[in-house]
Design a protein around this motif. Structure first.
Motif, PDB file in Angstrom:
ATOM      1  N   ASP A  91       0.857  -1.180   0.000  1.00  0.00           N
ATOM      2  CA  ASP A  91       0.000   0.000   0.000  1.00  0.00           C
ATOM      3  C   ASP A  91       0.899   1.237   0.000  1.00  0.00           C
ATOM      4  O   ASP A  91       1.466   1.600   1.022  1.00  0.00           O
ATOM      5  CB  ASP A  91      -0.908  -0.026   1.232  1.00  0.00           C
ATOM      6  CG  ASP A  91      -2.126   0.852   1.058  1.00  0.00           C
ATOM      7  OD1 ASP A  91      -1.974   1.946   0.458  1.00  0.00           O
ATOM      8  OD2 ASP A  91      -3.216   0.464   1.497  1.00  0.00           O
ATOM      9  N   ASN A  99       1.776  -0.566   6.781  1.00  0.00           N
ATOM     10  CA  ASN A  99       1.427  -1.639   5.860  1.00  0.00           C
ATOM     11  C   ASN A  99       1.223  -2.942   6.607  1.00  0.00           C
ATOM     12  O   ASN A  99       0.245  -3.651   6.387  1.00  0.00           O
ATOM     13  CB  ASN A  99       2.536  -1.827   4.816  1.00  0.00           C
ATOM     14  CG  ASN A  99       2.179  -1.240   3.476  1.00  0.00           C
ATOM     15  OD1 ASN A  99       1.416  -1.832   2.717  1.00  0.00           O
ATOM     16  ND2 ASN A  99       2.718  -0.061   3.187  1.00  0.00           N
ATOM     17  N   LEU A 102      -1.879  -2.627   9.281  1.00  0.00           N
ATOM     18  CA  LEU A 102      -3.198  -2.642   8.653  1.00  0.00           C
ATOM     19  C   LEU A 102      -3.503  -4.039   8.110  1.00  0.00           C
ATOM     20  O   LEU A 102      -4.639  -4.518   8.203  1.00  0.00           O
ATOM     21  CB  LEU A 102      -3.261  -1.612   7.524  1.00  0.00           C
ATOM     22  CG  LEU A 102      -4.616  -1.534   6.821  1.00  0.00           C
ATOM     23  CD1 LEU A 102      -5.683  -1.008   7.770  1.00  0.00           C
ATOM     24  CD2 LEU A 102      -4.544  -0.657   5.584  1.00  0.00           C
ATOM     25  N   TYR A 106      -6.771  -6.624   8.658  1.00  0.00           N
ATOM     26  CA  TYR A 106      -7.613  -7.337   7.686  1.00  0.00           C
ATOM     27  C   TYR A 106      -7.893  -8.768   8.163  1.00  0.00           C
ATOM     28  O   TYR A 106      -8.846  -9.398   7.742  1.00  0.00           O
ATOM     29  CB  TYR A 106      -6.939  -7.391   6.304  1.00  0.00           C
ATOM     30  CG  TYR A 106      -6.810  -6.056   5.606  1.00  0.00           C
ATOM     31  CD1 TYR A 106      -7.740  -5.039   5.813  1.00  0.00           C
ATOM     32  CD2 TYR A 106      -5.769  -5.817   4.708  1.00  0.00           C
ATOM     33  CE1 TYR A 106      -7.615  -3.826   5.157  1.00  0.00           C
ATOM     34  CE2 TYR A 106      -5.642  -4.605   4.053  1.00  0.00           C
ATOM     35  CZ  TYR A 106      -6.563  -3.616   4.276  1.00  0.00           C
ATOM     36  OH  TYR A 106      -6.439  -2.414   3.624  1.00  0.00           O
TER      37      TYR A 106
ATOM     38  N   ARG B  28      -8.294   1.891   7.081  1.00  0.00           N
ATOM     39  CA  ARG B  28      -7.189   2.171   6.167  1.00  0.00           C
ATOM     40  C   ARG B  28      -7.149   3.661   5.838  1.00  0.00           C
ATOM     41  O   ARG B  28      -6.104   4.302   5.912  1.00  0.00           O
ATOM     42  CB  ARG B  28      -7.368   1.358   4.872  1.00  0.00           C
ATOM     43  CG  ARG B  28      -6.327   1.698   3.856  1.00  0.00           C
ATOM     44  CD  ARG B  28      -6.504   1.009   2.526  1.00  0.00           C
ATOM     45  NE  ARG B  28      -5.494   1.555   1.637  1.00  0.00           N
ATOM     46  CZ  ARG B  28      -5.618   2.695   0.983  1.00  0.00           C
ATOM     47  NH1 ARG B  28      -6.725   3.403   1.083  1.00  0.00           N
ATOM     48  NH2 ARG B  28      -4.638   3.149   0.234  1.00  0.00           N
ATOM     49  N   THR B 108      -4.330  -1.268  -4.937  1.00  0.00           N
ATOM     50  CA  THR B 108      -4.522  -1.355  -3.490  1.00  0.00           C
ATOM     51  C   THR B 108      -5.341  -2.576  -3.098  1.00  0.00           C
ATOM     52  O   THR B 108      -5.106  -3.194  -2.066  1.00  0.00           O
ATOM     53  CB  THR B 108      -5.248  -0.099  -2.984  1.00  0.00           C
ATOM     54  OG1 THR B 108      -4.575   1.042  -3.528  1.00  0.00           O
ATOM     55  CG2 THR B 108      -5.228  -0.011  -1.477  1.00  0.00           C
TER      56      THR B 108
END
Lengths: 309, 269
Positions: A91, A99, A102, A106, B28, B108
């Motif tokens: 990202d 990165n 995050l 998920y 995010r 992404t």
């Protein structure tokens, strides 16, 4: 521990319109194993990996991962695997550390746990000092290491690596191999694709050689070499453009020979003895090299083409 | 017999119904914006301020009162809610262009989909962010309206949830459209859809001015948003709101379902 293989594929097929990328392959990967798909670009390795990673539906055949069906249980399977895609897909809007953190989110990991693992993984891939850097200024090798760290954030049982060292310089490759070797020692099951012989020989316990969407050979690197090649290879280079016409001079030496545009390969148990015979026949190549047989030779033998074009 | 509550279950693809983690996309965005990205919110304040000032200063005195649906009101009170709804639409459509960038260039979502996240999570999450961003602008707009004396009733506060629905509906459709875009050049078509919608959604003059062509105006989804917020600003409640809101809800469901399917199609080949 269960004895069911981690990955079972039977007659697995992937078609894109009229193009068949994977043409009915059978594969079994067991827990703790380090398994490789070896083949040139377009052999169907990445398509196979994407199907295993549950980000590409299969066209036909059977596929089970952790004894689950990717078509219906993709989410549960993805929760237990780590993926290092060919193009890192980091990202770019986030820092190295974010990165990793995050990515952990998920997988529904608590924030504190994400922070702890991110720090630990950055240590593991030796990037602690770049934690707050953006992705863009990092070198290719560093990005690759971030991607590997990211793939480990959910402590996967199975790690999928699609051409992990393509495009990296030799030093970066060795750093990466070292890290992957450590993961293997910790018992993580590795499945990787590569078109590098040395990589396959370094990292894989067992591999399949793919060409045109099919598996053309299967075994350990050692057994494949023993089966499809000789112990040693003598490489002869004649002046440019004359390799073809000089080949008959050395015909019959060793077990067999292969004429390539830039060199003649003689497969023999004893390379030095073969070279002595070349000299005895009065043939004078510009250079001669005796080396151990490699998977490259296996591939050449099986498909008639060299691996990296 | 299908009940109304079951209807979304029939329309939405499984990927959307299985969405459990859309809030991760908000998380995010929160991390991305944490490093200075919140400036975009600040810039959002200027747009309504300039719009409303121009009306306050000029048009108001020039036009006088307007009669709409049997009710007479100062022009500023008539036009401000319409601009409010348009701004909710604009904000969410701008955000859609960011989706194109993330989908096509930054890739992404490819890495996101390798985790337990699904295309439904991505689609819904990005729409919620666009809505959230739109909502921040709407709050700014409403405060500005109030400060300039363009709100007519305490019920103007109810315009906010309607603005959020407008934002969500337009972001859903705009993001769905974005998934069909091939290059930046395709975005040239966007203003040719947005501008007429902005001008001809009974924004600047009442529906009755369109005579026999009122049905064309009613085809514009923005019109349905404008109709509700304009009424609410006057403190008026009407059954017709249900019909207007249904149009926006239908838009939202349609956009969401198309987007999830398209993300599947584009990224999970």
């Amino acid at each position: 521990m269960s004895t069911t293989p981690l990955i079972v594929a039977r007659g697995l097929v992937k078609r894109f319109g009229s193009f068949t990328a994977v043409d009915g392959i059978d594969v079994e990967v067991h827990r703790g194993e380090s398994f490789g798909f070896l083949g040139p670009n377009g052999a169907g390795k990445s398509s196979t990996m994407r199907m295993i990673g549950c980000v590409s539906p299969r066209t036909d055949g059977e596929l089970r991962i952790f004894d689950m069906d990717p078509a219906t249980q993709g989410k549960q399977i993805r929760a237990r695997i780590g993926v290092v895609p060919q193009a890192d897909q980091l990202d770019e809007q986030l820092t190295v550390q974010d990165n990793l953190m995050l990515y952990g989110r998920y997988f529904d990991l608590p924030r504190a746990e994400c922070r702890r693992r991110a720090a630990e993984l950055l240590e593991f891939v030796q990037l602690t000092d770049r934690a707050t850097s953006k992705i863009e200024p990092l070198s290719g090798g560093m990005k690759r290491r971030v991607t590997i760290a990211r793939s480990l954030v959910n402590e996967p049982e199975l790690l999928l690596l699609d051409e992990p060292t393509t495009g990296l310089d030799p030093q970066a490759r060795h750093v990466l191999w070292d890290r992957l070797y450590r993961l293997k020692q910790r018992g993580v099951t590795l499945v990787l694709t590569t078109h590098y012989m040395d990589e396959a020989e370094q990292l894989c316990d067992r591999l399949v050689v793919m060409d045109g969407g099919r598996i053309v050979a299967e075994g350990s690197p050692r057994s494949l070499i023993e089966q499809h090649s000789t112990r040693e290879v003598l490489e002869l280079r004649y002046p440019a453009g004359t390799n073809e016409e000089r080949a008959p001079d050395v015909a019959g030496i060793g077990d067999r020979s292969e004429v390539l545009p830039d060199r003649v390969l003689i497969y023999a148990h004893d390379g030095e003895a073969a070279l002595a015979e070349v000299h005895a026949r009065g043939s004078r190549p510009e250079s001669a090299l005796v080396r151990r047989s490699s998977l490259e030779d296996v591939f050449l033998r099986l498909t008639g083409r060299s691996l990296v074009d | 017999m299908m009940t109304l509550a079951e209807l979304p279950l029939r329309i939405l693809p499984p990927a959307v119904l299985a969405a459990r983690r859309p809030h991760r996309m908000l998380e995010r965005q929160w991390i991305v914006n944490r490093r200075g990205g919140w400036m975009i919110v600040l810039t959002g304040f200027f747009e309504p301020l300039f719009y409303l000032l121009s009306i306050r200063i000029g048009f108001g005195g020039l036009v006088g009162d307007v009669t709409d649906g049997g009710r007479t009101m100062p022009y500023a009170e008539f036009v401000a809610p319409a601009l409010f709804a348009s701004s909710a639409m604009n904000g969410s459509i701008y955000e859609a262009t960011n989706i194109f960038f993330k989908l096509k260039y930054e890739k992404t979502y490819d890495a996101v989909l390798a985790t337990p996240m699904t295309s439904g999570d991505v689609a819904l999450g990005e729409m919620l962010y666009a809505t959230f961003r739109g909502a921040l602008y709407s709050v700014a707009f409403l405060i500005t309206m109030w400060a300039l004396g363009m709100t007519a009733s305490i019920w103007a506060i109810a315009m906010l949830p309607v603005a959020m629905l407008v934002s969500f509906a337009f972001s859903a459709v705009a993001i769905a459209g974005t998934t069909y875009m091939r290059t930046w050049a395709d975005f040239e078509y966007v203003p040719s859809l947005m501008l007429p919608m902005f001008l001809f959604s009974a924004t600047f003059y009442p529906l009755s001015s369109y005579g026999d062509w009122q049905w064309v105006v009613q085809l514009s989804p923005l019109y349905h948003g404008v109709a509700v917020v304009r009424g609410l600003n006057q403190g008026e409640w009407a059954w017709s709101y249900l019909a207007h809101v249904s149009v926006l809800v239908a838009m939202a469901l349609w956009g969401l379902s198309v987007t999830a399917r398209r993300i599947d199609h584009l990224l999970l080949k």
